[in-house]
Motif scaffolding. Structure first.
Motif, mmCIF file in Angstrom:
data_model
loop_
_atom_site.group_PDB
_atom_site.id
_atom_site.type_symbol
_atom_site.label_atom_id
_atom_site.label_comp_id
_atom_site.label_asym_id
_atom_site.label_seq_id
_atom_site.Cartn_x
_atom_site.Cartn_y
_atom_site.Cartn_z
ATOM 1 N N MET A 132 0.834 -1.186 0.000
ATOM 2 C CA MET A 132 0.000 0.000 0.000
ATOM 3 C C MET A 132 0.880 1.251 0.000
ATOM 4 N N ALA A 133 1.964 1.207 0.766
ATOM 5 C CA ALA A 133 2.859 2.361 0.823
ATOM 6 C C ALA A 133 3.438 2.671 -0.557
ATOM 7 N N GLU A 134 3.842 1.620 -1.266
ATOM 8 C CA GLU A 134 4.402 1.820 -2.605
ATOM 9 C C GLU A 134 3.345 2.333 -3.574
ATOM 10 N N PHE A 135 2.124 1.825 -3.476
ATOM 11 C CA PHE A 135 1.035 2.299 -4.330
ATOM 12 C C PHE A 135 0.819 3.794 -4.111
ATOM 13 N N ILE A 136 0.787 4.197 -2.860
ATOM 14 C CA ILE A 136 0.578 5.611 -2.544
ATOM 15 C C ILE A 136 1.736 6.444 -3.080
ATOM 16 N N GLU A 137 2.976 5.963 -2.880
ATOM 17 C CA GLU A 137 4.139 6.697 -3.368
ATOM 18 C C GLU A 137 4.114 6.875 -4.877
ATOM 19 N N HIS A 138 3.691 5.849 -5.605
ATOM 20 C CA HIS A 138 3.646 5.932 -7.063
ATOM 21 C C HIS A 138 2.532 6.849 -7.547
ATOM 22 N N LEU A 151 1.366 9.751 -5.670
ATOM 23 C CA LEU A 151 1.310 10.820 -4.664
ATOM 24 C C LEU A 151 0.369 11.954 -5.056
ATOM 25 N N GLN A 152 0.511 12.471 -6.268
ATOM 26 C CA GLN A 152 -0.327 13.595 -6.681
ATOM 27 C C GLN A 152 -1.801 13.210 -6.743
ATOM 28 N N GLY A 153 -2.087 12.066 -7.299
ATOM 29 C CA GLY A 153 -3.470 11.619 -7.398
ATOM 30 C C GLY A 153 -4.087 11.361 -6.037
ATOM 31 N N VAL A 154 -3.322 10.740 -5.154
ATOM 32 C CA VAL A 154 -3.832 10.459 -3.806
ATOM 33 C C VAL A 154 -4.056 11.766 -3.058
ATOM 34 N N ASP A 155 -3.120 12.711 -3.187
ATOM 35 C CA ASP A 155 -3.319 14.019 -2.554
ATOM 36 C C ASP A 155 -4.557 14.711 -3.112
ATOM 37 N N SER A 156 -4.771 14.602 -4.411
ATOM 38 C CA SER A 156 -5.963 15.207 -5.020
ATOM 39 C C SER A 156 -7.238 14.573 -4.473
ATOM 40 N N ALA A 157 -7.233 13.261 -4.341
ATOM 41 C CA ALA A 157 -8.403 12.566 -3.793
ATOM 42 C C ALA A 157 -8.617 12.933 -2.332
ATOM 43 N N ILE A 175 -9.459 3.758 0.361
ATOM 44 C CA ILE A 175 -8.336 2.834 0.027
ATOM 45 C C ILE A 175 -7.337 2.746 1.173
ATOM 46 N N GLU A 176 -7.832 2.742 2.392
ATOM 47 C CA GLU A 176 -7.022 2.693 3.611
ATOM 48 C C GLU A 176 -6.054 3.868 3.724
ATOM 49 N N VAL A 177 -6.440 4.991 3.117
ATOM 50 C CA VAL A 177 -5.703 6.244 3.217
ATOM 51 C C VAL A 177 -6.492 7.136 4.164
ATOM 52 N N VAL A 178 -5.836 7.584 5.223
ATOM 53 C CA VAL A 178 -6.485 8.441 6.204
ATOM 54 C C VAL A 178 -6.618 9.837 5.618
ATOM 55 N N LEU A 179 -7.831 10.356 5.593
ATOM 56 C CA LEU A 179 -8.089 11.653 4.967
ATOM 57 C C LEU A 179 -7.442 12.816 5.710
ATOM 58 N N ALA A 180 -7.122 12.635 6.980
ATOM 59 C CA ALA A 180 -6.517 13.705 7.774
ATOM 60 C C ALA A 180 -5.016 13.848 7.511
ATOM 61 N N LEU A 181 -4.431 12.901 6.754
ATOM 62 C CA LEU A 181 -3.001 12.928 6.468
ATOM 63 C C LEU A 181 -2.754 13.171 4.985
ATOM 64 N N SER A 182 -1.570 13.676 4.657
ATOM 65 C CA SER A 182 -1.193 13.831 3.251
ATOM 66 C C SER A 182 -0.857 12.462 2.675
ATOM 67 N N ALA A 183 -0.707 12.406 1.353
ATOM 68 C CA ALA A 183 -0.347 11.143 0.707
ATOM 69 C C ALA A 183 1.001 10.650 1.234
ATOM 70 N N HIS A 184 1.953 11.561 1.354
ATOM 71 C CA HIS A 184 3.274 11.185 1.850
ATOM 72 C C HIS A 184 3.185 10.668 3.283
#
Length: 112
Positions: A1-7, A9-15, A61-70
């Motif tokens: 999941m960490a690698e997916f987010i890293e690849h 980053l911009q899209g996850v931050d936008s979401a 996608i198990e990404v906490v909305l209160a945190l940045s993608a990084h």
């Protein structure tokens, strides 16, 4: 999941930014989930990154909305390290016990 987010980053931050904005505009989670589904079908790449909205956990996608993608990526790496440490603590005693039992069996067999 960490690698997916890293690849992605911009899209996850936008979401991450889009979800709270939609909620602030008064869209409820259920409607937001339908919008994401429709946007996925329309080929929206940002919506394509969202697997599922978990309103009860305030994440997607198990990404906490209160945190940045990084920060989310780092969170996943820390979770992995923590799990590996726990597994190591569990595995080491079992390995020692197995070796001790193995020695005991060999000793008993040599006495027969």
């Amino acid at each position: 999941m960490a690698e997916f987010i890293e690849h992605n980053l911009q899209g996850v931050d936008s979401a991450i930014l889009a979800v709270p904005v939609a909620l602030a505009e008064g869209i409820v989670w259920e409607d937001l989930a339908r919008m994401v589904k429709d946007e996925k079908m329309a080929g929206n790449p940002i919506a394509g990154l969202i697997d599922k909205l978990h309103f009860e956990k305030n994440c997607m996608i198990e990404v906490v909305l209160a945190l940045s993608a990084h920060a989310n990526s780092q969170r996943w790496y820390e979770l992995k390290k923590s799990q590996e440490r726990k597994q190591g603590k569990t595995f080491t005693p079992h390995k020692k016990a197995f070796k001790l039992a193995e020695k005991k069996i060999h000793l008993q067999l040599s006495q027969v």
